[in-house]
Design an enzyme around this catalytic site. Structure first.
Site, PDB file in Angstrom:
ATOM      1  CE  LYS A  54      43.488  17.951  26.870  1.00  0.00           C
ATOM      2  NZ  LYS A  54      43.286  18.614  25.544  1.00  0.00           N
ATOM      3  CD  GLU A 103      29.818   8.651  28.666  1.00  0.00           C
ATOM      4  OE1 GLU A 103      29.665   7.733  27.834  1.00  0.00           O
ATOM      5  OE2 GLU A 103      29.045   8.831  29.620  1.00  0.00           O
ATOM      6  CD  GLU A 158      33.999   5.467  17.451  1.00  0.00           C
ATOM      7  OE1 GLU A 158      35.076   5.409  18.083  1.00  0.00           O
ATOM      8  OE2 GLU A 158      32.991   6.030  17.885  1.00  0.00           O
ATOM      9  CB  CYS A 171      31.153   8.299  20.679  1.00  0.00           C
ATOM     10  SG  CYS A 171      30.266   9.392  21.749  1.00  0.00           S
TER      11      CYS A 171
HETATM   12  P1  ADP Z   1      39.872  11.828  19.401  1.00  0.00           P
HETATM   13  O1  ADP Z   1      40.262  10.639  18.605  1.00  0.00           O
HETATM   14  O2  ADP Z   1      38.435  12.112  19.482  1.00  0.00           O
HETATM   15  O3  ADP Z   1      40.713  13.037  19.155  1.00  0.00           O
HETATM   16  P2  ADP Z   1      41.316  11.531  21.837  1.00  0.00           P
HETATM   17  O4  ADP Z   1      41.059  10.511  22.871  1.00  0.00           O
HETATM   18  O5  ADP Z   1      42.628  11.524  21.144  1.00  0.00           O
HETATM   19  O6  ADP Z   1      40.107  11.351  20.852  1.00  0.00           O
HETATM   20  O7  ADP Z   1      41.098  12.990  22.396  1.00  0.00           O
HETATM   21  C1  ADP Z   1      40.126  13.336  23.328  1.00  0.00           C
HETATM   22  C2  ADP Z   1      40.732  14.278  24.335  1.00  0.00           C
HETATM   23  O8  ADP Z   1      41.799  13.599  24.983  1.00  0.00           O
HETATM   24  C3  ADP Z   1      41.339  15.543  23.753  1.00  0.00           C
HETATM   25  O9  ADP Z   1      41.081  16.624  24.631  1.00  0.00           O
HETATM   26  C4  ADP Z   1      42.798  15.227  23.706  1.00  0.00           C
HETATM   27  O10 ADP Z   1      43.608  16.383  23.781  1.00  0.00           O
HETATM   28  C5  ADP Z   1      42.952  14.413  24.959  1.00  0.00           C
HETATM   29  N1  ADP Z   1      44.146  13.543  24.987  1.00  0.00           N
HETATM   30  C6  ADP Z   1      44.732  12.880  23.963  1.00  0.00           C
HETATM   31  N2  ADP Z   1      45.810  12.201  24.395  1.00  0.00           N
HETATM   32  C7  ADP Z   1      45.916  12.423  25.734  1.00  0.00           C
HETATM   33  C8  ADP Z   1      46.812  12.007  26.767  1.00  0.00           C
HETATM   34  N3  ADP Z   1      47.853  11.200  26.514  1.00  0.00           N
HETATM   35  N4  ADP Z   1      46.586  12.455  28.021  1.00  0.00           N
HETATM   36  C9  ADP Z   1      45.556  13.259  28.295  1.00  0.00           C
HETATM   37  N5  ADP Z   1      44.675  13.695  27.374  1.00  0.00           N
HETATM   38  C10 ADP Z   1      44.841  13.287  26.105  1.00  0.00           C
END
Ligand code: ADP
Length: 484
Positions: free
Chosen positions: A181, A256, A387, A290
């Site tokens: 995804k 990560e 961060e 990161c």
């Molecule tokens: P960033 O701050 O870099 O956007 P996130 O952790 O929010 O970091 O996003 C990284 C990935 O995690 C993206 O692909 C995002 O769609 C996914 N993501 C965010 N929230 C969820 C969740 N509750 N469950 C699964 N995937 C998620």
């Protein structure tokens, strides 16, 4: 709108079980170009049902994929690597338009992304078992390594290609299928890579890309017992959630997560080299990696000289649309990203920090932000703990080595750290004293496919890339051979 040499690389459908398809309910969501605010295209808004199908197809495909020899899998991966390199211009263009980074950085990332496919294509051929001396005269002990099974991956927007290949490369090389995804903001890079994977001969179901509702897709990936392993790159907050969700089915995890990298400049450092390293570490990808230097600690005696040199270098950065020649800093990914940098600047200046350059939104509007340096930063400011993920370099002052190490380690994170010194004794002491998974010594760039990337503390679990990166996709089986 996108001037691609091969327009078929731009797909507005997801790739599930070897088929290009829409969401079951036909809904889509738009993807915008952060440099212009324009919609680039739309992708399917899928959820749990489509993810379940991708997982089932991966499970179907697993038997055939693991039955291939490592050399056969390697040949397919090698072809995928070659296709990525042959189409690097188009892939880079897609990336810059959806992510914002300068075209040269996008091209660099495509090379970096492909290098993981190439590396693991080779490494897959060297997954070897073991025989151990037995404590029993009539039995022998044999250890084999097997692919863990169906894997799932959730990836971020900051490296839309490399964060995928770093996971898919070892998974496929080890004999595991994978469902990915990609981040909502950058699905087109993932889908273009799926086009090339299909062309390279990756069998249907072995690599699927599901776009849509993060919670629903993540919920299925973590609860579905068929998925044996989840690999995630993103925020610590979401990583914790996915870890919790994976507990019920006891999945193996690679995480990560966030970093809060210290970058220490000691008084014996080559200051020009330290500035060059700080520029690369802090401002690459507009500060949205990161492993970006998040806290720059400079020893008292060289503080002012370093600050002057850094400001001079930062003023040479050219902010603009990443497609324009000469641009070295693109827009931030979205409005929230800009707000976070603004918050960190406001908080630092309220508490006594001085803006040496930048400090506000760029005149270009949208999500462009001026490359910023703030002096007089102290541990009570937000930038010390959180961060920033943007083009803000906060300069802290320190006096002794012990103080620098203590400050550097004063964080829940432990991904990368950097320091500059020319004293061999100090180099060893500091390198051993820093609590992080990676240490850049007299360099601001550390990532490559040969080295193990990963963190300690709340920066995550597991290592990606390198010979160690394969282990995360393998399980050990012990055969006790009796009757001898
Ligand atoms: P960033 O701050 O870099 O956007 P996130 O952790 O929010 O970091 O996003 C990284 C990935 O995690 C993206 O692909 C995002 O769609 C996914 N993501 C965010 N929230 C969820 C969740 N509750 N469950 C699964 N995937 C998620």
């Amino acid at each position: 709108m996108l001037n691609l040499k091969d327009p078929s690389l731009f797909r507005q459908q997801a790739f599930v079980a070897g088929q290009w398809c829409d969401a079951d309910d036909k809904t889509t969501f738009p993807v915008t170009n952060p440099a212009t605010g324009e919609t680039i295209g739309n992708v399917p808004h899928m959820g749990a049902a489509e993810t379940r199908r991708a997982i089932a197809a991966a499970n179907e495909a697993w038997r055939g994929w693991r039955a291939k020899t490592a050399k056969e899998r390697s040949a397919i991966l090698r072809k995928w690597n070659d296709l990525m390199l042959a189409n690097a211009d188009d892939l880079a263009l897609i990336m810059t338009v959806e992510q914002g980074k300068p075209l040269a950085e996008s091209k660099g990332e495509i090379g970096y992304a492909a290098s993981f496919i190439e590396w693991f294509a080779e490494e897959g051929k060297r997954v070897a078992g073991d025989t151990l001396p037995s404590p029993w005269a009539d039995r022998r002990i044999v250890v084999t390594k097997e692919p863990i099974g169906v894997c799932a991956a959730i990836t971020p927007w900051n490296f839309p290609a490399a964060m995928i290949t770093r996971k898919v490369g070892p998974a496929l090389a080890a004999g595991c299928p994978m469902v990915v995804k990609p981040a909502e903001g950058t699905p087109f890079s993932a889908l273009a890579m799926a086009v090339l994977a299909e062309r390279a001969g990756v069998p249907a179901g072995v690599f699927s890309v599901v776009t849509g509702d993060a919670r629903a897709i993540g919920g299925e990936m973590t609860s579905n017992p068929t998925v044996r392993k989840l690999s995630f790159t993103g925020s610590t907050e979401v990583g914790r959630l996915l870890m919790q969700q994976s507990a019920a089915t006891v999945k193996k995890l690679s995480l990560e997560l966030g970093g809060n990298a210290p970058f220490i400049v000691f008084d014996d450092a080559d200051l020009d080299a330290a500035v060059e390293g700080a520029m690369a570490s802090k401002y690459r990808n507009a500060g949205q990696t990161c492993v970006c230097a998040n806290r720059i600690y400079v020893q008292d005696g060289v503080y002012d000289a370093f600050a002057d040199k850094l400001v001079a270098a930062v003023r040479k950065l050219k902010v603009g649309n990443g497609l324009e020649p000469g641009v070295t800093q693109g827009p931030l990914i979205d409005e929230d990203a800009v707000k976070k940098v603004e918050l960190h600047v406001a908080d630092a200046t309220e508490k006594g920090g001085r803006v040496l350059t930048g400090g506000k939104r760029h005149a270009l509007g949208h999500t462009f932000f001026e490359p910023t340096v703030i002096a007089g930063v102290t541990s009570d400011m937000r930038v010390a703990k959180e961060e920033t993920f943007g083009p803000l370099a906060p300069l802290f002052r320190f006096k002794t080595d012990e103080e620098a190490i203590a400050l550097a380690n004063d964080t829940e994170f432990g991904l990368a750290s950097y320091f500059y010194s020319r004293d061999i004794g100090r180099i060893w002491r500091v390198a051993e004293g820093l609590e992080s998974g990676m240490v850049g010594i007299n360099t601001g760039l550390i990532s490559n496919e040969v080295a193990p990337f990963g963190g300690v503390k709340q920066s995550g679990l597991g290592r990606e890339g390198s010979k160690y990166g394969m282990d995360d996709y393998l399980v050990i089986k012990y055969l006790c051979m009796g009757g001898i």
